[in-house]
Design a protein around this motif. Structure first.
Motif, PDB file in Angstrom:
ATOM      1  N   VAL A  12     -17.449  25.570 -37.210  1.00 42.19           N
ATOM      2  CA  VAL A  12     -16.228  25.042 -36.580  1.00 42.19           C
ATOM      3  C   VAL A  12     -16.398  23.559 -36.280  1.00 42.19           C
ATOM      4  CG1 VAL A  12     -14.791  25.108 -34.516  1.00 42.19           C
ATOM      5  CG2 VAL A  12     -15.489  27.247 -35.600  1.00 42.19           C
ATOM      6  N   LEU A  13     -17.560  23.182 -35.754  1.00 42.17           N
ATOM      7  CA  LEU A  13     -17.794  21.777 -35.410  1.00 42.17           C
ATOM      8  C   LEU A  13     -17.912  20.914 -36.661  1.00 42.17           C
ATOM      9  CD1 LEU A  13     -20.287  22.260 -32.430  1.00 42.17           C
ATOM     10  CD2 LEU A  13     -17.826  21.784 -32.359  1.00 42.17           C
ATOM     11  N   VAL A  14     -18.503  21.458 -37.717  1.00 49.27           N
ATOM     12  CA  VAL A  14     -18.534  20.750 -38.999  1.00 49.27           C
ATOM     13  C   VAL A  14     -17.105  20.562 -39.497  1.00 49.27           C
ATOM     14  CG1 VAL A  14     -19.185  20.926 -41.434  1.00 49.27           C
ATOM     15  CG2 VAL A  14     -20.853  21.496 -39.675  1.00 49.27           C
ATOM     16  N   GLY A  15     -16.289  21.593 -39.323  1.00 53.34           N
ATOM     17  CA  GLY A  15     -14.889  21.512 -39.730  1.00 53.34           C
ATOM     18  C   GLY A  15     -14.115  20.454 -38.969  1.00 53.34           C
ATOM     19  N   ARG A  16     -14.558  20.166 -37.759  1.00 53.00           N
ATOM     20  CA  ARG A  16     -13.920  19.121 -36.957  1.00 53.00           C
ATOM     21  C   ARG A  16     -14.458  17.737 -37.300  1.00 53.00           C
ATOM     22  NH1 ARG A  16     -14.993  21.233 -31.063  1.00 53.00           N
ATOM     23  NH2 ARG A  16     -14.750  18.990 -30.684  1.00 53.00           N
ATOM     24  N   GLY A  17     -15.413  17.689 -38.257  1.00 49.58           N
ATOM     25  CA  GLY A  17     -15.924  16.406 -38.711  1.00 49.58           C
ATOM     26  C   GLY A  17     -17.087  15.858 -37.908  1.00 49.58           C
TER      27      GLY A  17
END
Length: 220
Positions: free
Chosen positions: A167-172
């Motif tokens: 999820v945090l990777v998805g948020r960049g």
């Protein structure tokens, strides 16, 4: 990099002079982003980067078109990532170039924008790249996620912590930012990211980010 105290130097690479001038004009209105130089195509860009490197004056970011004569943006991004890994690449392309952008994801680019993006998005993408974060134009992210085959089995194999990391990777977020968010070490964050990529059979954190968006873990 601290956005508030450090000047961000940008090399603008586009075969249309009017585009280069427009970008330069906009960036001139910011307090800490300057155009270090311009190039009309990938070949010229690499020549200028070589000269800048010889004088220890490499830019922080290369803002790059994908469709150019002599050497296109994908190959240029690949060459910059290989020769000058400290230079972050932000792609600025047209709406119909999603296939080339998708290819660019695996060739060193860290930002992906459409040419009709708001100037503030261009600025945000440049700043994000200097923090080792990914910035995806909303429209292009949607197109790319529709084209991806989601590794559902891999997603289901993730632990709760690995899913949080996805999820945090998805948020960049960068590994450092993930570590801070989850109160873990940066090394542990890096390990979790590697495990996520391995379990989902992905080649990059950008692909992981796209999966997170497609699966609804992150909202555009």
């Amino acid at each position: 990099m601290d956005d508030s105290t450090t000047t961000i130097r940008v090399l603008v690479i586009d075969d249309h002079a009017v585009v280069r001038r427009g970008i330069a004009s906009f960036l001139a209105s910011t307090d800490d982003i300057i155009v270090a130089d311009e190039a009309g195509d990938g070949v010229e860009a690499l020549e200028k980067l070589a000269a800048m490197s010889a004088h220890h004056q490499l830019p922080d970011v290369a803002l790059l078109d994908l469709v150019m004569p002599r050497m296109d943006g994908v190959e240029t991004a690949k060459q910059i990532a290989s020769r000058y890994p400290s230079v972050r690449v932000v792609v600025l392309t047209s709406f119909g170039e999603t296939e080339r952008v998708h290819t660019a994801l695996a060739n060193g680019a860290s930002g992906y924008l459409l040419k009709d993006a708001d100037p503030s998005e261009v600025e945000s993408a440049i700043r994000a790249s200097t923090r080792d974060e990914v910035f995806l134009d909303t429209a292009i992210a949607r197109q790319l996620t529709h084209q991806m085959v989601t590794p559902v089995a891999g997603l289901r194999s993730l632990s709760t912590r690995e899913r949080d990391v996805l999820v945090l990777v998805g948020r960049g977020l960068s590994n450092r930012a993930i570590a801070k968010e989850l109160s873990i070490s940066e090394r542990t964050a890096r390990t979790h990211v590697c495990n996520v990529l391995a379990k989902m059979h992905l080649n990059s954190r950008t692909q992981a980010a796209l999966v997170a968006v497609r699966e609804g873990l992150v909202q555009l």
